[in-house]
Design an enzyme around this catalytic site. Structure first.
Site, PDB file in Angstrom:
ATOM      1  N   ARG A 139       0.759  -1.109   0.074  1.00 27.83           N
ATOM      2  CA  ARG A 139       0.270  -0.422  -0.047  1.00 27.83           C
ATOM      3  C   ARG A 139       1.246   1.466  -0.276  1.00 27.83           C
ATOM      4  NH1 ARG A 139      -4.749   1.934  -1.391  1.00 27.83           N
ATOM      5  NH2 ARG A 139      -6.078   2.879   0.607  1.00 27.83           N
ATOM      6  N   THR A 172      -8.967   0.546  -9.460  1.00 26.05           N
ATOM      7  CA  THR A 172      -8.412  -0.578  -8.754  1.00 26.05           C
ATOM      8  C   THR A 172      -7.956  -2.162 -10.226  1.00 26.05           C
ATOM      9  OG1 THR A 172      -8.956  -0.017  -7.114  1.00 26.05           O
ATOM     10  CG2 THR A 172      -7.859  -1.933  -7.267  1.00 26.05           C
ATOM     11  N   THR A 189      -4.129  -0.922  -7.510  1.00 26.45           N
ATOM     12  CA  THR A 189      -4.352   0.361  -7.906  1.00 26.45           C
ATOM     13  C   THR A 189      -3.482   2.161  -7.483  1.00 26.45           C
ATOM     14  OG1 THR A 189      -6.835   1.230  -6.953  1.00 26.45           O
ATOM     15  CG2 THR A 189      -5.236   1.305  -4.926  1.00 26.45           C
ATOM     16  N   GLU A 231      -4.370   8.034  -3.990  1.00 23.62           N
ATOM     17  CA  GLU A 231      -4.186   7.304  -2.834  1.00 23.62           C
ATOM     18  C   GLU A 231      -3.920   8.240  -1.236  1.00 23.62           C
ATOM     19  OE1 GLU A 231      -5.922   4.894  -2.565  1.00 23.62           O
ATOM     20  OE2 GLU A 231      -4.608   3.995  -4.361  1.00 23.62           O
ATOM     21  N   SER A 266     -10.317  -0.781   1.490  1.00 17.93           N
ATOM     22  CA  SER A 266     -11.076  -1.534   0.464  1.00 17.93           C
ATOM     23  C   SER A 266     -10.861  -3.185  -0.066  1.00 17.93           C
ATOM     24  CB  SER A 266     -12.504  -0.730  -0.019  1.00 17.93           C
ATOM     25  OG  SER A 266     -12.765  -0.198   0.614  1.00 17.93           O
ATOM     26  N   GLY A 292     -13.453  -1.410  -7.540  1.00 17.01           N
ATOM     27  CA  GLY A 292     -14.659  -0.754  -6.860  1.00 17.01           C
ATOM     28  C   GLY A 292     -14.894   0.201  -5.908  1.00 17.01           C
ATOM     29  N   GLY A 293     -12.932   1.046  -5.318  1.00 15.62           N
ATOM     30  CA  GLY A 293     -13.929   1.607  -4.408  1.00 15.62           C
ATOM     31  C   GLY A 293     -14.324   0.734  -2.795  1.00 15.62           C
TER      32      GLY A 293
END
Length: 583
Positions: free
Chosen positions: A102, A378, A396, A417, A450, A470-471
């Protein structure tokens, strides 16, 4: 409340219209079948890359790394070098692992960096331009996976993406549609416009060839030097210089300091199946397992897919789980995540006790600290090999084409992000999520996500690999797919195709895809107090079922792997390796 239900129940009320499952079956193509493995991605050229790696003897991790680099070229809206993500692995020897790559907040980031002098969020500052960019993690994550779990050399895994960038690839309509959707923003950054738009600022057409020579050079530096080919040297200098010139915060020191992390996956059980998913800083596995814990006591199969009762239970489980998601979870290096409490059976029981069988919950009345909660864009790909290794990767740029900026001379699109942090408590982010202090901005911190790359085991062996972009809707789309297979008896392609709904606590309304609810079912639910709204942008599920195309079905023609590519976007594919058995 009582949890006693008659086994014969298939519709909630006599006037309810139940879906004829055969209609859904007829609407879906059969899943793609293969004997020796399966690759499912959102772009067919990347799928081909992964399938070739498997065919040449690479394992699922090798294929995942090659696909990750390839998607950075052929799926630039979300595939990336300038973003980050997660990888969930289950190896043939039973090892389970989670790689967290991340993005992180730059060292100069502050909790109030997106607020004006009155404490109000400045629109667009966390979503567009260099100040929205977090320190990228993708290259570090793919390199960590290669060092620990892959079998092929780095140059072999990066080579296909270099060719695709250098020689270009022919755009299809799905590729063009993604560029057209954000063309107005791409025009604002000259480096980005020079790559993805024509000289007059117009979007390309289907049949045009997209060539990315700067990106090819960046990939060559990675192929030669690994993570140092991105986080140090020419690429790092150009990224830092572009950030400074554009008002961003990322420095060469931020890049050199970035580390991907190995973490223990989040694990839970559902109706005898074992779920392996993403831990914090993703909320995905926690919320998925919390919802499954709530639903396990409800007879979804008896109620039936598309029934008012099954839909109601699922919506309410989502609503309650997202209260916990949005207030308690954050980067585990910075906050204490109460995972044990959130996934405790007693917590699920308290939530079920608050769910009325014939009445919608009130989101405004639900909040952390009050019982029972005291205390798009993403991309995802799924890969399985013949030896029993399975990999789920979600990574993403956040929004389509991220912050809509490209560091000059690199060809690398950068993420936005930082918007996934809490800019201000109570203020919705890009995906409408209203979040709390646990996800506040801090230097080096990873924003709550998510993303939910998930592996499901049956009798201790890989059964399903699934994930999606899809968030905030990622978690519920993965949930739908798992429940569709286990509770509603769909094959994997039907499970992916089936229309979906999404509830995230705030806003109050549940987003519903077309044909997810029959008119009769919708009427019943509205009588119970549910509020519905139009669907959000489409997800793109990538899923694999191993053993047979459906739970309880038999293998087809000796094939063990069944891939399902979501038809909602026109770019992906599922494919098995073509192995020459004469060798």
């Amino acid at each position: 409340m009582s949890l006693s239900y008659k086994k014969s129940t298939s519709c909630v009320l006599a006037f309810s219209l139940c879906l004829n499952f055969s209609q859904l079956h007829a609407a879906s193509e059969p899943p793609v079948a293969a004997r020796d493995g399966m690759v499912v991605t959102a772009q067919h050229l990347a799928t081909d890359v992964g399938a070739r790696v498997l065919a040449e003897g690479g394992n699922a991790v090798d294929a995942a790394i090659a696909v990750g680099y390839a998607l950075a070229v052929v799926y630039p809206a979300a595939g990336n070098l300038g973003g980050g993500g997660f990888m969930t692995l289950r190896l043939a020897d039973g090892t389970v692992q989670f790689i967290d790559f991340r993005e992180t907040a730059p060292a100069a980031a502050t909790a109030k960096m997106y607020l004006d002098e009155n404490g109000q969020v400045i629109p667009g500052l966390s979503t567009l331009g260099y100040k929205a960019v977090g320190v990228p993690g993708t290259v570090a994550g793919l390199e960590l996976a290669r060092e620990r779990f892959a079998t092929l050399p780095r140059k072999r895994l990066v080579a296909p993406s270099i060719v695709l960038a250098q020689k270009g690839f022919v755009l299809e309509q799905g590729d063009v549609d993604m560029i057209e959707a954000v063309a107005a923003d791409l025009r604002k950054d000259s480096a980005t416009a020079a790559i993805f738009l024509n000289a007059d600022g117009s979007a390309p057409k289907a049949g045009d060839r997209l060539i990315q020579k700067d990106l090819a050079e960046s990939l060559k530096r990675i192929a030669k030097n690994g993570r140092d080919g991105f986080y140090r040297g020419a690429t790092a200098t150009r990224l830092a210089d572009a950030s400074k010139a554009g008002g961003g915060l990322i420095t060469e020191q931020d890049l050199a300091s970035y580390q991907a992390k190995l973490r223990a996956p989040l694990e839970c059980d559902y109706r005898g199946f074992h779920v392996i998913s993403a831990p914090p800083p993703s909320s995905g596995g926690v919320v998925l397992c919390e919802i499954l814990n709530i639903l396990e006591a409800y007879p979804l199969s008896d109620a039936g897919w598309g029934s008012a009762q099954a839909t109601h239970w699922m919506i309410e489980a989502m609503r309650h789980a997202y209260v916990d998601r949005n207030h308690y979870l954050g980067d585990p290096d910075f906050v204490e995540n109460p995972i044990a409490r959130l996934l405790d059976d007693a917590h699920a029981g308290r939530i079920r006790g608050a769910i009325h069988d014939r009445k919608a919950g009130d989101s405004d009345a639900l909040a952390p600290g009050k019982a029972p909660h005291e205390g798009s864009n993403t991309t995802h790909y799924s890969i399985a090999d013949a030896d029993g290794n399975v990999v789920a990767v979600t990574y993403t740029l956040n929004d389509w084409f991220g912050a809509k900026v490209t560091a000059a001379g690199t060809g690398i699109l950068l993420n936005n992000e930082m918007d996934d942090f809490t800019s201000a408590p109570g203020v919705p982010n890009l995906y409408g999520l209203v979040q709390g202090e646990a996800n506040a901005i801090a230097p080096g911190k990873r924003p709550l996500s998510s993303m939910t790359p998930t592996i499901v085991l049956r009798d201790g062996q890989p059964f399903m690999v699934v994930g999606t972009p899809g968030g905030s809707r990622i978690i519920t789309a993965v949930l739908h797919t798992i429940v569709n297979v286990i509770d509603f008896g769909m094959n994997i392609q039907e499970a992916v195709d089936a229309p979906r709904f999404h509830q995230q606590w705030q806003p109050e309304a549940t987003a519903v895809e077309a044909r997810a609810l029959s008119p009769d079912t919708r009427m019943i639910l509205e009588l119970w107090g549910h509020v519905f709204t139009e669907p959000q942008p489409e997800n793109h599920l990538a899923a694999i079922l191993i053993g047979a195309p459906a739970l309880g079905a038999s293998p087809v023609a000796g094939n063990r792997f069944y891939g399902a590519n979501d038809p909602r976007r026109g770019t992906g594919s599922a494919k098995g390796p073509e192995i020459d058995r004469k060798r």
